[in-house]
Write a protein that holds these residues in place. Structure first.
Motif: not given
Length: 393
Positions: A257-269
Motif C-alpha cells: 500500500w505504501f508503494y502506491h504503484r497498484d490499484s486496490a483490485q490489483e492488491l486483492g481487495v
C-alpha cells in the motif's frame, strides 16, 4: 497545509533559492559564484541567494531513510519489528521528498530556460539511468530477456518520470480553486482503476500527486509552524504511536500500500478499500512528514552540503540495493537477519548513501545528472540581445 496567514509574532522565514532545481530530486543547483575580479552584470545585479540549510538537511535525512528502507526490505519477512519500522519510514520518506520537490517547483512556468532545465535535469537522467538499470539487470540478474523500455520505468527511475509530469502540470495547479482536494480526487480515482497499466508508472504518478501539490501550496510560514518547540515535543509520542500501530498491522496489512504503484483490485481487495486507504495513508503521511520536518536541524550541519547531491545518491545507490539481491548477499550472510545484523545493514546503507551524495561523486557524474547540452537548444532572443549589448559596451 494550505495557504495561511503568517503566525502572529513570528518572523517570516526566507524563501528558498528562486531558481528551479536543476536536478530531478529537490536539489536546486548551487548558485555559481563569479570568478575573482569579474564585475557584476549591472548596477541592479543582486547577490546570489544563499541556500536554506533546513531544506538541504531535510533532503539529506530523507535520502538516508530511503536507502535504509531499501536495505531493510529483505529483512521484513523475518522480523516483525523490521517490518513495522519499514512501514513507518515508507509512510513519510517519499512524501517528504515529493513535498519538498513541489515546494521548489512553485516558480516553474513554461519559460524557455526552465523547460530546458527540466529536460537536462530530469528527462535526460531518466533516459540514461533507465537504460543503465536495464542493462544492469540483464547482466547482474542474468536476465537477458529484460527489455529496455522508456515507457516502463524500472526501480527508482519512476520518480524522474513522476517529477517530469508533475512539474509540467504546475501551471494548472496554480489556477484551480482547490488544488489539494482535486489532486486527492485524482489519487483516489487512480487507486480504484486497475486498467491504468504500467506505462510511465502512472499509478505512482497519480497516487503520489497530492504530496507534490501540497508542496506547491506551501509557504515559508508553514515550515515555521512545524519547527515550533511544541510540535517537536508532540512528534515524539506520534512516532511512538505510529510504530506501535505498524507493529500491530505488520502481519495483517501488505506494505505494498505504501508503494502506491497498484490499484486496490490489483492488491486483492474491494475497490472501496482503495478509497479508504488512499485518504487514510495521505493523512498519516502528512502527519508523519510534519513530525519529520519538526526534527530537521535548521542550522548548517556537517551533512548540509550533501543535500545538493540527493539525486546522485538516490539513483546511484539503486545499483547496490538491487545488486545485493541479485548476488545473494542476504542469503549468504544469515546473521544479517539478527538484531545486530539489522543495525549493521542500517549503518552501511547510511554510509553508502552519504558517500554517494558527496561533491566528488557529484563532479564525476554531473555529465549524466546535470548535462548542460547547450548545443540542443536555441538561444533565447532576450539573452542574445543582452549579450550583444554587453559586447558593445
Amino acid at each position: 497545509m494550505t495557504n495561511s496567514l503568517r503566525p502572529h509574532g513570528q518572523q517570516r522565514a526566507p524563501l528558498p533559492p528562486a531558481q528551479t532545481p536543476a536536478s530531478g530530486v529537490p536539489s536546486p543547483r548551487p548558485p555559481r559564484t563569479p570568478h575573482a575580479g569579474t564585475a557584476p552584470a549591472g548596477p541592479d545585479a543582486k547577490p546570489a541567494k544563499q541556500r536554506d540549510a533546513f531544506f538541504d538537511n531535510a533532503k539529506y535525512l530523507a535520502i538516508v531513510l530511503v536507502a535504509m528502507g531499501h536495505a531493510w526490505e529483505p529483512l521484513t519477512d523475518h522480523s516483525r519489528a523490521a517490518e513495522a519500522l519499514y512501514m513507518v519510514v515508507y509512510g513519510f520518506h517519499m512524501p517528504a521528498f515529493i513535498l519538498i520537490s513541489g515546494y521548489f517547483s512553485r516558480s516553474f512556468d513554461m519559460r524557455a530556460d526552465r523547460l530546458q532545465r527540466l529536460v537536462t535535469g530530469v528527462a535526460v537522467p531518466y533516459v540514461l539511468f533507465e537504460v543503465a538499470y536495464s542493462l544492469f539487470k540483464k547482466t547482474a540478474d542474468d536476465d537477458p530477456s529484460h527489455p529496455i523500455s522508456l515507457l516502463d520505468p524500472w526501480y527508482l527511475t519512476w520518480f524522474l518520470v513522476a517529477l517530469f509530469v508533475w512539474r509540467l502540470t504546475t501551471p494548472l495547479w496554480k489556477v484551480v480553486r482547490w488544488p489539494v482536494p482535486l489532486a486527492l480526487a485524482v489519487a483516489v480515482l487512480a487507486s480504484v482503476s486497475p486498467d491504468i497499466g504500467d506505462d510511465l508508472d502512472l499509478q505512482r504518478v497519480l497516487q503520489f500527486l497530492p504530496f507534490f501539490v501540497v508542496g506547491l501550496c506551501m509557504k515559508p510560514e508553514h515550515f515555521q509552524l512545524m519547527r515550533r518547540r511544541e510540535v517537536r515535543i508532540l512528534s515524539v509520542p506520534v512516532f511512538m504511536a505510529a510504530l506501535l500501530v505498524a507493529y500491530w498491522a505488520a502481519p495483517r496489512m501488505s506494505s505494498a500500500w505504501f508503494y502506491h504503484r497498484d490499484s486496490a483490485q490489483e492488491l486483492g481487495v474491494q475497490w472501496w478499500a482503495g478509497v479508504v486507504m488512499t485518504l487514510a495513508l495521505f493523512g498519516c503521511s502528512m502527519v508523519l512528514t510534519a513530525c519529520f520536518f519538526a526534527w530537521v536541524p535548521r542550522r548548517k550541519m556537517w551533512f548540509t552540503v550533501l543535500g545538493a547531491g540527493t539525486l546522485y545518491g538516490y539513483l546511484l545507490h539503486g545499483f547496490l540495493a538491487k545488486g545485493s539481491r541479485f548476488w545473494g548477499w542476504y542469503d549468504d550472510y544469515t546473521w544479517l537477519y539478527k538484531p545486530l545484523g539489522e543495525i549493521f545493514v542500517s549503518l552501511v546503507a547510511a554510509a553508502v548513501i552519504t558517500a554517494l551524495c558527496t561533491p566528488p561523486v557529484q563532479r564525476a557524474f554531473r555529465f549524466a545528472m546535470e548535462p548542460k547540452m547547450e548545443w540542443a537548444f536555441k538561444r533565447d532572443a532576450a539573452e542574445l540581445a543582452r549579450s550583444r549589448s554587453r559586447s558593445t559596451s
